[in-house]
Write a protein that holds these residues in place. Structure first.
Motif, PDB file in Angstrom:
ATOM      1  N   TYR A 167      49.089  41.863  38.389  1.00 46.64           N
ATOM      2  CA  TYR A 167      46.963  41.440  39.614  1.00 46.64           C
ATOM      3  C   TYR A 167      46.314  40.860  38.745  1.00 46.64           C
ATOM      4  N   THR A 168      46.322  40.290  37.892  1.00 41.64           N
ATOM      5  CA  THR A 168      45.214  39.408  37.209  1.00 41.64           C
ATOM      6  C   THR A 168      46.220  38.373  36.952  1.00 41.64           C
ATOM      7  N   ARG A 169      45.243  37.325  36.750  1.00 40.40           N
ATOM      8  CA  ARG A 169      45.250  35.857  35.735  1.00 40.40           C
ATOM      9  C   ARG A 169      45.699  35.623  34.217  1.00 40.40           C
ATOM     10  N   ARG A 196      50.292  35.354  52.439  1.00 39.49           N
ATOM     11  CA  ARG A 196      50.115  35.791  51.797  1.00 39.49           C
ATOM     12  C   ARG A 196      50.517  35.892  50.785  1.00 39.49           C
ATOM     13  N   PRO A 197      50.595  35.836  49.400  1.00 35.62           N
ATOM     14  CA  PRO A 197      51.162  37.086  49.042  1.00 35.62           C
ATOM     15  C   PRO A 197      49.635  38.230  48.514  1.00 35.62           C
ATOM     16  N   SER A 198      49.699  38.951  48.985  1.00 35.15           N
ATOM     17  CA  SER A 198      48.371  40.115  48.926  1.00 35.15           C
ATOM     18  C   SER A 198      48.040  40.112  47.063  1.00 35.15           C
ATOM     19  N   ASN A 199      48.237  39.918  46.754  1.00 35.97           N
ATOM     20  CA  ASN A 199      48.221  39.365  44.950  1.00 35.97           C
ATOM     21  C   ASN A 199      47.539  38.767  44.238  1.00 35.97           C
ATOM     22  N   SER A 200      47.145  36.876  45.170  1.00 37.98           N
ATOM     23  CA  SER A 200      46.866  35.904  45.240  1.00 37.98           C
ATOM     24  C   SER A 200      45.684  35.935  46.248  1.00 37.98           C
ATOM     25  N   ILE A 201      45.204  37.384  46.607  1.00 35.01           N
ATOM     26  CA  ILE A 201      43.975  37.450  47.564  1.00 35.01           C
ATOM     27  C   ILE A 201      43.006  38.614  47.141  1.00 35.01           C
ATOM     28  N   PHE A 219      34.670  43.518  42.584  1.00 35.43           N
ATOM     29  CA  PHE A 219      36.325  42.731  42.901  1.00 35.43           C
ATOM     30  C   PHE A 219      37.068  43.648  43.411  1.00 35.43           C
ATOM     31  N   PHE A 220      37.636  43.616  44.864  1.00 32.75           N
ATOM     32  CA  PHE A 220      38.360  44.214  44.928  1.00 32.75           C
ATOM     33  C   PHE A 220      40.170  43.514  45.456  1.00 32.75           C
ATOM     34  N   HIS A 221      41.305  44.976  45.506  1.00 32.80           N
ATOM     35  CA  HIS A 221      43.026  43.663  46.372  1.00 32.80           C
ATOM     36  C   HIS A 221      42.251  44.357  47.649  1.00 32.80           C
ATOM     37  N   PRO A 222      43.140  43.922  48.381  1.00 34.82           N
ATOM     38  CA  PRO A 222      42.976  43.715  49.872  1.00 34.82           C
ATOM     39  C   PRO A 222      44.441  44.681  50.222  1.00 34.82           C
ATOM     40  N   LEU A 223      44.970  45.516  49.549  1.00 35.07           N
ATOM     41  CA  LEU A 223      45.105  46.847  49.452  1.00 35.07           C
ATOM     42  C   LEU A 223      44.500  47.673  49.479  1.00 35.07           C
ATOM     43  N   LEU A 224      43.468  46.953  48.085  1.00 43.01           N
ATOM     44  CA  LEU A 224      42.485  48.948  47.818  1.00 43.01           C
ATOM     45  C   LEU A 224      42.034  49.823  49.745  1.00 43.01           C
ATOM     46  N   SER A 238      29.738  39.373  51.409  1.00 46.38           N
ATOM     47  CA  SER A 238      31.378  39.117  50.703  1.00 46.38           C
ATOM     48  C   SER A 238      31.964  38.528  51.449  1.00 46.38           C
ATOM     49  N   CYS A 239      33.100  37.687  50.537  1.00 49.21           N
ATOM     50  CA  CYS A 239      34.125  36.826  51.067  1.00 49.21           C
ATOM     51  C   CYS A 239      35.005  36.907  50.222  1.00 49.21           C
ATOM     52  N   HIS A 240      36.363  36.986  51.271  1.00 47.94           N
ATOM     53  CA  HIS A 240      37.539  37.267  51.136  1.00 47.94           C
ATOM     54  C   HIS A 240      38.283  35.736  50.840  1.00 47.94           C
ATOM     55  N   PHE A 241      38.232  36.085  49.445  1.00 49.81           N
ATOM     56  CA  PHE A 241      39.240  34.282  48.739  1.00 49.81           C
ATOM     57  C   PHE A 241      40.263  34.577  48.641  1.00 49.81           C
ATOM     58  N   ALA A 242      41.189  34.001  48.312  1.00 42.88           N
ATOM     59  CA  ALA A 242      42.229  33.417  48.638  1.00 42.88           C
ATOM     60  C   ALA A 242      43.173  32.234  47.965  1.00 42.88           C
ATOM     61  N   GLY A 243      44.030  32.670  47.026  1.00 46.13           N
ATOM     62  CA  GLY A 243      44.852  31.378  46.004  1.00 46.13           C
ATOM     63  C   GLY A 243      45.428  30.420  47.273  1.00 46.13           C
ATOM     64  N   ALA A 244      44.711  29.032  46.919  1.00 42.76           N
ATOM     65  CA  ALA A 244      45.306  27.337  47.921  1.00 42.76           C
ATOM     66  C   ALA A 244      46.632  28.309  48.531  1.00 42.76           C
ATOM     67  N   ASN A 245      47.514  28.813  47.463  1.00 43.66           N
ATOM     68  CA  ASN A 245      49.264  28.790  47.683  1.00 43.66           C
ATOM     69  C   ASN A 245      49.853  29.388  48.630  1.00 43.66           C
ATOM     70  N   CYS A 246      48.782  30.446  49.594  1.00 43.13           N
ATOM     71  CA  CYS A 246      48.620  31.369  49.648  1.00 43.13           C
ATOM     72  C   CYS A 246      49.416  31.132  51.019  1.00 43.13           C
ATOM     73  N   HIS A 247      50.580  31.560  52.064  1.00 43.75           N
ATOM     74  CA  HIS A 247      50.941  31.307  53.232  1.00 43.75           C
ATOM     75  C   HIS A 247      51.014  31.895  54.872  1.00 43.75           C
ATOM     76  N   TYR A 248      50.882  31.471  55.762  1.00 39.98           N
ATOM     77  CA  TYR A 248      51.025  32.296  56.693  1.00 39.98           C
ATOM     78  C   TYR A 248      52.351  33.404  57.316  1.00 39.98           C
ATOM     79  N   ILE A 249      52.203  34.179  57.608  1.00 42.80           N
ATOM     80  CA  ILE A 249      52.363  34.436  58.047  1.00 42.80           C
ATOM     81  C   ILE A 249      53.109  34.730  59.737  1.00 42.80           C
TER      82      ILE A 249
END
Length: 323
Positions: free
Chosen positions: A32-34, A170-175, A243-248, A265-276
């Motif tokens: 869950y972390t880089r 998704r993926p959730s781990n990049s949010i 800072f918290f994970h979107p599935l928490l 607050s702000c939800h951030f996502a890695g720019a390489n996430c994709h829409y579903i």
């Protein structure tokens, strides 16, 4: 930081001499972390295990005052940022409307408000966000929450939920969500409540809770969670950021104080996430409601959920890739 029972050792940001390099640990240990040198090994382990991490005193008093002043200007209708969604508590929504911060409980989608959006670009916030999203960072969803004193109908509560329910990417781990206290926050004025470790579980089905006093718009909650899971009340001082994970699984209690409880607050996502596509999934109800609101409030007709989110999204670091 006293969280009450159970006693969880909340990690606090500090400079480590880096005697233990995360590289010496097996890569699969960290899901869950880089890898970077911002989080200490203890902090990474804490987030991996619990799905949230509090960094003390991250945002300055001056910045918080700046956001507070702009929020008050919005409440007095001196500024009307494009795309902003202004929300009132269900119990005050029908009352006589006098423009003031006493009737507005939340502003969402402030990406067009230069003053508030500065929060999403603060280097001290992005430094930590990058630990979860990677270097190309999008700000996806913004909120300033002004939790009102409860009217007695308990509508100031926020049911237990997972933020991923609202997100068609998704993926959730990049949010990750960054949530900053704008004043002292405790159980009395409705602090965040989290169920540690639930970020490792699946996305659950959400719906409106059956509350007698009524429920605020988009306050979906989950019915199906382990009632025995130890809840942690996250007590915070002004400037502290969680800072918290979107599935928490998290929520907040009612505000039993006389004052308003503010957080940004702000939800951030890695720019390489994709829409579903959420059609036919448990997220379909949230998707339909978001489209309904976009149509009603912003007059957006014949648009897809992806279009709505693309309009909200802003690059804050690196480059825009998919989102």
């Amino acid at each position: 930081l006293n969280l009450g029972p159970p006693q969880l050792n909340l990690q606090i940001a500090h400079h480590t001499s880096g005697t233990v390099s995360p590289g010496s640990f097996q890569p699969h240990q960290f899901q869950y972390t880089r890898d970077n040198n911002v989080l200490s090994l203890e902090q990474r382990k804490f987030y991996e295990e619990n799905g949230f991490l509090v960094i003390k005193n991250l945002v300055s008093d001056a910045d918080i005052q700046y956001f507070r002043d702009e929020f008050e200007r919005i409440c007095r209708m001196e500024v009307k940022p494009l795309g902003l969604m202004v929300m009132r508590d269900v119990t005050i929504a029908k009352s006589e409307y006098v423009p003031s911060e006493k009737v507005i409980t939340k502003v969402q989608d402030f990406q067009e408000d230069k003053e508030l959006f500065r929060y999403c670009t603060l280097p001290e916030i992005l430094k930590y966000v990058e630990c979860f999203t990677g270097p190309n960072i999008m700000a996806m969803h913004t909120m300033l929450i002004n939790k009102p004193p409860d009217s007695g109908k308990k509508t100031s509560r926020h049911p237990l939920h997972q933020d991923l329910h609202y997100f068609p990417f998704r993926p959730s781990n990049s949010i990750v969500c960054a949530w900053t206290a704008m004043e002292h926050i405790d159980r009395n004025n409705g602090c965040l409540v989290v169920l540690p470790g639930t970020h490792k579980g699946p996305l659950k089905t959400h719906d409106y809770p059956q509350w007698e006093g009524g429920v605020n718009i988009m306050f979906h909650g989950i019915q199906d969670y382990d009632k025995n899971n130890d809840r942690v009340h996250v007590l915070m001082e002004k400037g502290d950021t969680v800072f918290f994970h979107p599935l928490l699984i998290h929520g907040s209690g009612r505000n039993k104080s006389q004052g308003f409880r503010k957080a940004i607050s702000c939800h951030f996502a890695g720019a390489n996430c994709h829409y579903i596509d959420v059609k036919g999934t448990s997220q379909e109800n949230a998707g339909e409601e978001i489209l309904e609101i976009a149509s009603k409030i912003h007059g957006m007709k014949d648009v897809s959920l992806k279009d709505v989110w693309r309009l909200r999204a802003r690059v804050v670091k690196g480059e825009r890739i998919n989102l």
